[in-house]
Design a protein around this motif. Structure first.
Motif, PDB file in Angstrom:
ATOM      1  N   SER A   1      10.150  -9.479  -8.150  1.00  0.00           N
ATOM      2  CA  SER A   1      10.240  -8.723  -6.895  1.00  0.00           C
ATOM      3  C   SER A   1       8.949  -7.946  -6.641  1.00  0.00           C
ATOM      4  O   SER A   1       8.492  -7.844  -5.507  1.00  0.00           O
ATOM      5  CB  SER A   1      11.449  -7.792  -6.895  1.00  0.00           C
ATOM      6  OG  SER A   1      11.301  -6.784  -7.861  1.00  0.00           O
TER       7      SER A   1
ATOM      8  N   GLU B   1       6.282 -10.504  -5.556  1.00  0.00           N
ATOM      9  CA  GLU B   1       6.548 -10.978  -4.199  1.00  0.00           C
ATOM     10  C   GLU B   1       6.013  -9.993  -3.171  1.00  0.00           C
ATOM     11  O   GLU B   1       5.415 -10.382  -2.175  1.00  0.00           O
ATOM     12  CB  GLU B   1       8.052 -11.162  -4.011  1.00  0.00           C
ATOM     13  CG  GLU B   1       8.450 -11.727  -2.669  1.00  0.00           C
ATOM     14  CD  GLU B   1       9.947 -11.904  -2.575  1.00  0.00           C
ATOM     15  OE1 GLU B   1      10.542 -11.340  -1.642  1.00  0.00           O
ATOM     16  OE2 GLU B   1      10.507 -12.600  -3.438  1.00  0.00           O
ATOM     17  N   LYS B   2       6.204  -8.704  -3.422  1.00  0.00           N
ATOM     18  CA  LYS B   2       5.712  -7.683  -2.495  1.00  0.00           C
ATOM     19  C   LYS B   2       4.188  -7.682  -2.437  1.00  0.00           C
ATOM     20  O   LYS B   2       3.597  -7.582  -1.373  1.00  0.00           O
ATOM     21  CB  LYS B   2       6.211  -6.302  -2.903  1.00  0.00           C
ATOM     22  CG  LYS B   2       7.677  -6.100  -2.649  1.00  0.00           C
ATOM     23  CD  LYS B   2       8.133  -4.758  -3.140  1.00  0.00           C
ATOM     24  CE  LYS B   2       9.634  -4.623  -3.042  1.00  0.00           C
ATOM     25  NZ  LYS B   2      10.117  -3.397  -3.648  1.00  0.00           N
TER      26      LYS B   2
END
Length: 86
Positions: free
Chosen positions: A40, A43-44
């Motif tokens: 996560s 991904e950011k």
């Protein structure tokens, strides 16, 4: 499902042991949760646009430009001639 062999340094081993004690999870479960958490985060950061990355660079008052953009063709020709002695 696949089996992976991972080498951890002493600090990572201690962290893994601490996480196992604190959570009661198995080594596999701790590593899986770590992978999901990192996914996560990655991904950011991967969704940042090139301009966002460029804007954070400290290139000083004029960046790394060797000439103003409106004179670029002439200056590039000059620089190439100087470099190759023509």
């Amino acid at each position: 499902m696949s089996i992976r062999t991972v080498r951890l340094d002493d600090e990572a081993e201690r962290t893994l042991a601490d996480l196992r004690k604190a959570t009661g999870l198995s080594i596999s479960a701790v590593l899986k949760r770590g992978l999901h958490a990192y996914a996560s985060i990655a991904e950011k950061s991967a969704s940042r646009k090139p301009y966002e990355v460029y804007r954070r660079l400290d290139l000083g008052p004029s960046g790394d430009a060797v000439a103003p953009a409106n004179d670029r063709k002439e200056r590039v020709s000059e620089i190439i001639r100087k470099k190759h002695g023509r």
